[in-house]
Design a protein around this motif. Sequence first.
Motif, mmCIF file in Angstrom:
data_model
loop_
_atom_site.group_PDB
_atom_site.id
_atom_site.type_symbol
_atom_site.label_atom_id
_atom_site.label_comp_id
_atom_site.label_asym_id
_atom_site.label_seq_id
_atom_site.Cartn_x
_atom_site.Cartn_y
_atom_site.Cartn_z
ATOM 1 N N LYS A 1 0.465 -1.129 0.537
ATOM 2 C CA LYS A 1 0.015 -0.100 0.028
ATOM 3 C C LYS A 1 0.939 1.083 -0.304
ATOM 4 C CE LYS A 1 -3.555 2.258 2.782
ATOM 5 N NZ LYS A 1 -4.781 2.157 3.843
ATOM 6 N N ALA A 2 1.988 1.532 0.640
ATOM 7 C CA ALA A 2 2.836 2.329 1.294
ATOM 8 C C ALA A 2 3.562 2.545 -0.184
ATOM 9 C CB ALA A 2 4.049 2.183 1.994
ATOM 10 N N TYR A 3 3.744 1.569 -1.335
ATOM 11 C CA TYR A 3 4.314 1.288 -2.431
ATOM 12 C C TYR A 3 3.938 2.214 -3.505
ATOM 13 C CZ TYR A 3 9.215 -0.540 0.019
ATOM 14 O OH TYR A 3 10.265 -0.393 0.612
ATOM 15 N N ALA A 4 2.637 1.543 -3.706
ATOM 16 C CA ALA A 4 2.019 1.843 -4.586
ATOM 17 C C ALA A 4 1.840 3.660 -4.313
ATOM 18 C CB ALA A 4 0.620 1.317 -4.366
ATOM 19 N N LYS A 5 1.838 4.296 -3.538
ATOM 20 C CA LYS A 5 1.389 5.306 -2.884
ATOM 21 C C LYS A 5 2.222 6.247 -3.160
ATOM 22 C CE LYS A 5 -0.327 8.436 0.302
ATOM 23 N NZ LYS A 5 -0.400 8.986 1.735
ATOM 24 N N ALA A 6 3.106 5.677 -3.477
ATOM 25 C CA ALA A 6 4.720 6.295 -3.426
ATOM 26 C C ALA A 6 4.845 6.413 -5.098
ATOM 27 C CB ALA A 6 5.799 5.875 -3.208
ATOM 28 N N ALA A 7 4.232 5.808 -5.823
ATOM 29 C CA ALA A 7 4.663 5.600 -7.106
ATOM 30 C C ALA A 7 3.828 6.293 -7.883
ATOM 31 C CB ALA A 7 4.609 3.729 -7.805
ATOM 32 N N ALA A 8 2.670 6.180 -7.305
ATOM 33 C CA ALA A 8 1.007 6.704 -7.676
ATOM 34 C C ALA A 8 1.489 8.506 -7.762
ATOM 35 C CB ALA A 8 0.144 7.044 -7.059
ATOM 36 N N GLU A 9 2.313 8.717 -6.723
ATOM 37 C CA GLU A 9 2.591 10.628 -6.433
ATOM 38 C C GLU A 9 3.932 11.206 -6.922
ATOM 39 O OE1 GLU A 9 4.059 11.141 -2.330
ATOM 40 O OE2 GLU A 9 1.519 10.870 -1.769
ATOM 41 N N PHE A 10 4.831 9.466 -7.786
ATOM 42 C CA PHE A 10 5.420 10.241 -8.680
ATOM 43 C C PHE A 10 4.955 9.798 -10.211
ATOM 44 C CE2 PHE A 10 9.320 9.048 -11.642
ATOM 45 C CZ PHE A 10 10.501 9.714 -11.187
ATOM 46 N N ALA B 1 15.649 13.580 -8.118
ATOM 47 C CA ALA B 1 15.854 14.207 -7.270
ATOM 48 C C ALA B 1 15.200 15.011 -6.978
ATOM 49 C CB ALA B 1 17.444 14.743 -7.800
ATOM 50 N N THR B 2 14.786 15.436 -8.361
ATOM 51 C CA THR B 2 14.045 17.353 -7.576
ATOM 52 C C THR B 2 12.843 16.956 -7.055
ATOM 53 O OG1 THR B 2 14.683 17.878 -10.077
ATOM 54 C CG2 THR B 2 12.619 18.740 -9.305
ATOM 55 N N TRP B 3 11.793 15.568 -7.472
ATOM 56 C CA TRP B 3 11.002 14.880 -6.526
ATOM 57 C C TRP B 3 11.272 15.003 -5.903
ATOM 58 C CZ3 TRP B 3 9.926 9.975 -5.766
ATOM 59 C CH2 TRP B 3 8.024 10.006 -4.893
ATOM 60 N N VAL B 4 12.083 14.673 -5.205
ATOM 61 C CA VAL B 4 12.265 14.220 -3.524
ATOM 62 C C VAL B 4 12.793 15.238 -3.044
ATOM 63 C CG1 VAL B 4 14.500 13.365 -2.142
ATOM 64 C CG2 VAL B 4 13.154 11.293 -4.170
#
Length: 308
Positions: A35-44, A65-68
């Motif tokens: 769930k946490a990884y899917a959220k991160a992938a969707a945000e990116f 890097a810019t996203w981070v």
Amino acid sequence: MPSQSVPALYAGDDHAARRTVEFFTAHVRNPNTRKAYAKAAAEFASWCKTVGIEDLRLVQPVHVATWVEGLELAAPSVKLRLAAIRMLFDWLVVGQVIPMNPASSVRGPRHSVKKGKTPVLGADEARELLDAIDTTSLVGLRDRALIGLMVYTFARVGAVIKMRVEDVYVQNRRTWVRLHEKGGKRHEMPCHHNLDEYLHAYMTAAGLDAAKGYLFRSAVGRTGQLTEKPMSQSDVYRMIGRRAIKAGIATKIGCHTFRATGITEYLRNGGKLEVAQQMANHESARTTGLYDRRDDQVSLDEVERIMI
């Protein structure tokens, strides 16, 4: 993650979409991590869309890097998101979707933790909480047994709610519990005498005799009757909140509180860190050390020396 819900960034063709779905279903097995990884992938993917990147092969390290850098989150949350993207891209590289991992060279923020943030209870508070539970009801017996299990075995709530009746058993005239921890690991612990009493009082009152049935079962509204279904993690969290309020405990506690409380009290009473590590089923003693909150009491005693 169903194929129809794959963000456009990862669905450039059928192979990319299928490989992405495989990452979240076949590779990432823990539901919370998934769930946490899917959220991160969707945000990116959403961020890439806002800057005009629609092809996964166009993503470069500078973009990651810019996203981070733009994430207005605590360091641990940023590191988790970067780890998710890095692992997903590794999987896509292995699957020959992209030639290189653009996140592999991106460094996350520095973050060093020597003490965990999980709220803990003192031994007296934990005792007050357990004693405040009305054990004339079946739900009360269940709640006392559940909280006692987390305190005396340092068990994670995820392992507790998955327990079956057969996971409480007798060996060498002593009651033991079997916990199914993260990663499919089976962890067995002997019961403290208080936990032994709590478990058997609950199981006898509930008439739990079906070995494959769930141990901690949800209740039907306010009837006090138990179902065949297991309690969910949110059920346990809400129950703990209610019990804490009734016991007059001001500390905002959660499911993990009892794991930290049990470890701290064990160490405070002369227990060894390496044994606590085994009991908590931690890979590293450093992780166990994060739950050691003995210094909190030292700090409190020293603060009271300021006689103003």
